[in-house]
Design a protein around this motif. Sequence first.
Motif, PDB file in Angstrom:
ATOM      1  N   SER A 286     -11.167  -2.309 -12.300  1.00 15.54           N
ATOM      2  CA  SER A 286     -10.328  -3.424 -11.962  1.00 15.54           C
ATOM      3  C   SER A 286     -10.633  -3.713 -10.340  1.00 15.54           C
ATOM      4  CB  SER A 286      -9.045  -3.312 -12.054  1.00 15.54           C
ATOM      5  OG  SER A 286      -8.343  -2.030 -11.085  1.00 15.54           O
ATOM      6  N   SER A 287     -10.034  -4.914  -9.941  1.00 16.07           N
ATOM      7  CA  SER A 287     -10.154  -5.150  -8.825  1.00 16.07           C
ATOM      8  C   SER A 287      -9.713  -4.568  -7.690  1.00 16.07           C
ATOM      9  CB  SER A 287      -9.688  -6.836  -8.576  1.00 16.07           C
ATOM     10  OG  SER A 287      -8.161  -6.778  -8.816  1.00 16.07           O
ATOM     11  N   GLY A 288      -8.832  -3.713  -7.901  1.00 23.78           N
ATOM     12  CA  GLY A 288      -8.239  -3.001  -7.037  1.00 23.78           C
ATOM     13  C   GLY A 288      -8.173  -1.278  -7.489  1.00 23.78           C
ATOM     14  N   PRO A 289      -7.923  -0.481  -6.783  1.00 22.51           N
ATOM     15  CA  PRO A 289      -8.093   1.047  -7.314  1.00 22.51           C
ATOM     16  C   PRO A 289      -6.705   1.317  -8.245  1.00 22.51           C
ATOM     17  CG  PRO A 289      -7.327   0.979  -5.032  1.00 22.51           C
ATOM     18  CD  PRO A 289      -7.549  -0.445  -5.563  1.00 22.51           C
ATOM     19  N   GLN A 290      -7.018   2.481  -9.000  1.00 23.39           N
ATOM     20  CA  GLN A 290      -6.211   2.757  -9.772  1.00 23.39           C
ATOM     21  C   GLN A 290      -4.747   3.526  -8.929  1.00 23.39           C
ATOM     22  OE1 GLN A 290      -5.475   1.855 -13.007  1.00 23.39           O
ATOM     23  NE2 GLN A 290      -7.612   0.782 -12.868  1.00 23.39           N
TER      24      GLN A 290
ATOM     25  N   VAL B 282     -12.168  -5.527   0.100  1.00 26.04           N
ATOM     26  CA  VAL B 282     -11.062  -4.701   0.613  1.00 26.04           C
ATOM     27  C   VAL B 282      -9.878  -5.374   1.238  1.00 26.04           C
ATOM     28  CG1 VAL B 282     -10.777  -3.121   2.549  1.00 26.04           C
ATOM     29  CG2 VAL B 282     -12.829  -2.974   1.228  1.00 26.04           C
ATOM     30  N   VAL B 283     -10.312  -6.465   1.927  1.00 25.06           N
ATOM     31  CA  VAL B 283      -9.094  -7.230   2.566  1.00 25.06           C
ATOM     32  C   VAL B 283      -8.496  -7.846   1.357  1.00 25.06           C
ATOM     33  CG1 VAL B 283      -8.666  -9.197   4.149  1.00 25.06           C
ATOM     34  CG2 VAL B 283     -10.649  -7.876   4.414  1.00 25.06           C
ATOM     35  N   ARG B 284      -8.954  -8.507   0.357  1.00 24.86           N
ATOM     36  CA  ARG B 284      -8.118  -9.160  -0.749  1.00 24.86           C
ATOM     37  C   ARG B 284      -7.236  -8.017  -1.361  1.00 24.86           C
ATOM     38  NH1 ARG B 284     -12.513 -11.370  -3.811  1.00 24.86           N
ATOM     39  NH2 ARG B 284     -12.639  -9.513  -4.982  1.00 24.86           N
ATOM     40  N   ASP B 285      -7.709  -6.657  -1.650  1.00 22.90           N
ATOM     41  CA  ASP B 285      -6.910  -5.497  -2.136  1.00 22.90           C
ATOM     42  C   ASP B 285      -5.743  -5.492  -1.303  1.00 22.90           C
ATOM     43  OD1 ASP B 285      -7.186  -3.867  -4.515  1.00 22.90           O
ATOM     44  OD2 ASP B 285      -6.562  -2.447  -2.891  1.00 22.90           O
ATOM     45  N   VAL B 286      -5.803  -5.456   0.105  1.00 21.19           N
ATOM     46  CA  VAL B 286      -4.851  -5.380   0.985  1.00 21.19           C
ATOM     47  C   VAL B 286      -3.662  -6.421   0.820  1.00 21.19           C
ATOM     48  CG1 VAL B 286      -4.088  -4.975   3.252  1.00 21.19           C
ATOM     49  CG2 VAL B 286      -6.107  -3.962   2.792  1.00 21.19           C
ATOM     50  N   ILE B 287      -4.286  -7.491   0.688  1.00 21.86           N
ATOM     51  CA  ILE B 287      -3.338  -8.697   0.531  1.00 21.86           C
ATOM     52  C   ILE B 287      -2.780  -8.568  -0.889  1.00 21.86           C
ATOM     53  CG2 ILE B 287      -3.379 -11.270   0.457  1.00 21.86           C
ATOM     54  CD1 ILE B 287      -5.704 -11.288   2.252  1.00 21.86           C
TER      55      ILE B 287
END
Length: 495
Positions: A2-6, A358-363
């Motif tokens: 997915s777009s971010g980590p599980q 990476v930045v998007r996942d933080v946001i």
Amino acid sequence: MSSGPQKYASVPQNEAPELPAHNSEEFELESLDLPRNSADQHELNDLQREAAALDPESQDDSAKSNMRMAFMNMANSILGAGIIGQPYAFKNSGLVGGIIVLIILTILIDWTLRLIVINATMSNTHSYQDTVFYCYGKYGRILLLVAISSFAYGGCMAFCVIIGDTIPHVLKAFIPRSVTSLPAISWLFQRNSIIIIFTTCISYPLSLNRDISKLAKASGFALIGMLIIVIIAAVRGPFADPSLKAPLTKLEWTVNLRSIFQGISVISFALVCHHNTIFIYNSLERATISKFAKLTHIACGVSMICCLVMGVDGLLNFGGNTKGNILNNFKSDDNWINIARFCFGLNMLTTFPLEVFVVRDVIKDIILTGDGANASTAHLELSSRQHFLITTFLVFSTMSVSLVTCNLGIILELIGSTSASLMAYIIPPLCYLKLKYSRIDYKSLNTSGKRDFILSTALPTIGCAIFGCLVMFISSYSSIRDSIHDKNAGHCVEE
């Protein structure tokens, strides 16, 4: 993937972390060369019977990377903008000092990359930020989020600067002047126009992708391009115009203690990919610690060799005139270097989306969990509208910085000294120390056991963290001081 980590739900800050039991793949700590002592042997035997891989329910092999694909993503994440700053780093460190620093930092980076995965497994979390929250609570997690986002965001700025330093000269070299000078279209070949066009048409569409594993082919292409750059720059250096060169001072030949920390920060920027570590680990098919360790050894080893070749060759060829971007040391009409510039520009266009990811996942964490500290976002996704708007803002805000500067050196120094130090040298070892201490009853250990724990675990981790703090403060001060005194001027390409 997915777009971010599980991610699993985090544990309250005041609870001691406990490694939960698993029944999946073997937790192979032996291959990691982590600090341990004889008192840990019983614990190690227990750990080896526990799982280190992701929860089976989260394994989706249809969106996984094999070892080759994961290597391409990791190596491409490491061998980004930082590699062309290696001669500048060696100039700051001295030739001998630069070689020593590069080897030591490679070993250190390799160790802390593996620590991130070990820490996540010990705390049963599946993101770097959740592990830090598990260990140090909300404020520790916020500090990491700031470090991760600023490193990736600053990297995007550097990538756009490089696009402007490379692609325009390539086009002007291989397209007849009669075409590039036409009043109606000449503006298309200007630096800022090229940055806007190429970022919008290539990096932006790739950045909109939600799946990092789908970037493996682009990463493979970029990695090949990077090897071409290293070879061309190394071969062409001796044939560069003598007027572009300057002799090395005694300190630049040996060890330059006056600015070695600035060199460390640039080398750190080149090697650090800790913000991508969990993403890459999660993308591996049948991921295990030993498999990830092998991936890390290979990726760090290849990256070190490339950085060493580029750094030594560039410094020896241009000496005191070495610039923050070694390709800018060559004339704009050097056709061989223009091929390298072309490859490097394309490399930045394809590496850019990894940093945006990476930045998007933080946001995403901040938006979907409020303060980003008390809930898991494993099952949550940004809406299509949120995904589009955030990606658009990240791409075009970082692009705007490159429109007003071509000084890559100061960007690499500041990002490497602050964000890279936090992510690589300070946070991973301190989390490991906290988790290890929580797993043993330190007060009940005998004198020998306490001494072994201090020597094999406490001293290496605390020493690494202190080193990171020194790099952060000394290098940041030196970089800002030199920038104020205009010592970083003259970094653009010679016409």
